[in-house]
Design an enzyme around this catalytic site. Structure first.
Site, short mmCIF file in Angstrom:
data_model
loop_
_atom_site.label_atom_id
_atom_site.label_comp_id
_atom_site.label_asym_id
_atom_site.label_seq_id
_atom_site.Cartn_x
_atom_site.Cartn_y
_atom_site.Cartn_z
N HIS A 1 88.29 85.12 48.14
CA HIS A 1 87.23 84.64 47.24
C HIS A 1 87.12 85.58 46.04
O HIS A 1 86.40 86.57 46.06
CB HIS A 1 85.89 84.56 47.99
CG HIS A 1 84.82 83.90 47.20
ND1 HIS A 1 84.13 82.79 47.65
CD2 HIS A 1 84.31 84.15 45.97
CE1 HIS A 1 83.25 82.41 46.73
NE2 HIS A 1 83.34 83.23 45.70
N HIS B 1 87.29 85.26 41.60
CA HIS B 1 87.39 84.36 40.45
C HIS B 1 88.32 84.94 39.39
O HIS B 1 88.31 86.15 39.14
CB HIS B 1 86.00 84.10 39.84
CG HIS B 1 85.09 83.37 40.78
ND1 HIS B 1 84.86 82.02 40.68
CD2 HIS B 1 84.36 83.79 41.85
CE1 HIS B 1 84.02 81.65 41.64
NE2 HIS B 1 83.70 82.71 42.36
N ARG C 1 91.27 81.92 24.92
CA ARG C 1 91.42 80.82 23.95
C ARG C 1 92.81 80.27 23.82
O ARG C 1 93.00 79.20 23.28
CB ARG C 1 90.96 81.32 22.57
CG ARG C 1 89.54 81.80 22.62
CD ARG C 1 89.01 82.11 21.26
NE ARG C 1 87.70 82.74 21.40
CZ ARG C 1 87.06 83.31 20.41
NH1 ARG C 1 87.59 83.33 19.20
NH2 ARG C 1 85.88 83.86 20.61
N ASP D 1 88.21 75.08 40.94
CA ASP D 1 86.82 74.73 41.28
C ASP D 1 86.13 73.93 40.18
O ASP D 1 86.39 74.10 38.99
CB ASP D 1 86.00 75.98 41.67
CG ASP D 1 85.55 76.83 40.50
OD1 ASP D 1 86.27 76.86 39.47
OD2 ASP D 1 84.50 77.47 40.60
N HIS E 1 81.54 76.79 47.23
CA HIS E 1 80.46 77.76 47.35
C HIS E 1 79.26 77.01 47.93
O HIS E 1 79.00 75.86 47.53
CB HIS E 1 80.01 78.26 45.98
CG HIS E 1 80.93 79.22 45.30
ND1 HIS E 1 82.20 78.91 44.92
CD2 HIS E 1 80.72 80.51 44.90
CE1 HIS E 1 82.74 79.96 44.32
NE2 HIS E 1 81.87 80.95 44.29
N GLU F 1 74.69 80.35 48.56
CA GLU F 1 74.68 81.63 47.84
C GLU F 1 73.29 81.84 47.25
O GLU F 1 72.71 82.92 47.39
CB GLU F 1 75.75 81.62 46.74
CG GLU F 1 75.80 82.91 45.91
CD GLU F 1 76.79 82.84 44.73
OE1 GLU F 1 77.20 81.72 44.34
OE2 GLU F 1 77.13 83.92 44.20
#
Ligand SMILES: Nc1ncnc2c1ncn2[C@@H]1O[C@H](CCC(=O)c2cccc(C(=O)O)c2)[C@@H](O)[C@H]1O
Ligand SMILES: [Zn+2]
Length: 353
Positions: free
Chosen positions: A27, A29, A82, A149, A210, A213
């Site tokens: 887990h 990101h 970008r 996600d 998720h 949380e």
């Protein structure tokens, strides 16, 4: 930010043991793993951004008043990405940071919608992450896999776009293994995402939303019932529902626990109040993860040190935690056996010193 890191360190011998322990991270990101070095480099490439270029100033910038503030800051870092080259640099450097901590395998949560809506070409985006994945595996030996996600708060348009990117055979990257749901939970009911998860699951992806949380145990039930979750991101509030804990234990649905994250976003008040011990007592499979490590002033090694303290673990206990993550991963049986073998060999060698 560094305050979490310093306070949480385990005694010296465990710190050294953890540093070389082969690990899996389930887990974490993509954008949330951008180190101060990567953020500064991206901020220098795009000087109109409000993100500080000085790594020192990032400590204050990454201090959050609540979960909503965390998401606001998170999106300002998303705004730094970008071009496909920014995506490639970020992904490759994240793999380097994981490899340094002896992470052999990581499932990285990526939000492709955030990049495509900011104008990055979808084909170029997929090529950039795949190129970085292959280079990282060849150069660092760390195997990366992707979880795409849905940023739930961005609504069903984001859900549709994420599902399309994850299931279109011409686009979906080879490294994609799972489908998730992130962002704020308050006011974003999980059941509305059922049709999207159904499509992703039908296309062979694992379900890892998720849940629990920042909202109560009912959100975890929703994730299990409507989204057919195979693991739960955080699941912190499950501790408030003994029936849910029993269900998670019986069905061996692992929780992806990220202790320092929960303090940094103020989902939990203090580490000592973190329910990880209750999960273990209830027989729930616990995995330890870092979520958005530089933003929370932590890394996976530090999260293992926190876990050692909260769960009163020795080296064998830490090795078992590392093996839980390998078992709960979406790696194939041979890959799991290889990393678990490495963990056992390393631990036996350490204890025999
Ligand atoms: N601890 C966490 N818990 C939950 N999520 C976490 C956590 N850490 C990181 N995330 C990430 O936060 C993002 C949220 C993005 C989001 O809500 C949003 C809303 C509206 C527009 C846009 C946009 O891009 O235009 C984005 C997700 O990408 C998710 O992967
Ligand atoms: Zn997360």
């Amino acid at each position: 930010m560094t305050q979490h890191l310093v306070d949480a360190r385990a005694p010296r011998d465990l710190t050294a043991f953890i540093a070389e322990l082969p690990k899996a991270e389930l887990h974490v990101h993509h954008v949330g793993s951008a180190s101060p070095r990567i953020v500064s480099e991206l901020a220098a490439r795009h000087p109109d951004s409000k993100v500080p270029t000085d790594p020192g100033a990032l400590v204050d910038y990454f201090t959050f008043t609540d979960f909503a503030h965390f998401i606001e800051v998170y999106l300002s870092v998303v705004d730094l990405i970008r071009t496909p080259e920014d995506v490639r640099l970020l992904t490759y450097e994240v793999a380097r940071d994981l490899a340094r901590q002896q992470v052999r395998y990581a499932e990285l949560t990526i939000t492709p919608f955030s990049s495509t809506r900011r104008g990055i070409d979808e084909r170029a985006f997929m090529d950039a992450i795949e190129d970085a994945r292959k280079a990282a595996e060849a150069e660092f030996g760390t195997v990366l896999r992707w979880c795409f996600d849905i940023p739930g708060e961005a609504g069903l348009e984001a859900a549709e776009e994420t599902t399309r990117l994850a299931t279109d055979d011409r686009l979906r990257p080879e490294g994609l293994v799972s489908f998730g749901l992130g962002g704020p939970e308050v006011g974003v009911p999980r059941p509305q995402f059922k049709p999207y998860f159904d499509r992703a699951i039908a296309a062979g992806l694992h379900s890892v939303p998720h849940a629990g949380e920042t909202t109560g145990p009912e959100t975890v039930w929703d994730a299990l019932t409507h989204l057919r979750a195979e693991r739960i991101g955080h699941g912190t509030s499950s501790a408030r529902d003994p029936k849910l804990l029993a269900h998670l234990a019986e069905h061996r649905i692992p929780l992806e626990v990220c202790p320092t994250s929960n303090i940094a976003t103020r989902a939990v008040s203090t580490l000592d109040e973190h329910p990880v011990k209750e999960f273990v007592k209830a027989g729930v499979v616990v995995t330890i993860n870092s979520d958005d490590p530089p933003m929370f002033g932590t890394d996976l090694d530090n999260e293992y040190a926190v876990a050692a303290r909260l769960l009163d673990l020795d080296e064998r206990g830490l090795a078992d935690l590392a093996k839980n993550a390998v078992d709960a991963s979406f790696l194939d049986a041979a890959g799991k056996a290889r990393i678990k073998g490495e963990i056992d060999t390393y631990t036996a060698g350490w204890l025999d010193r």
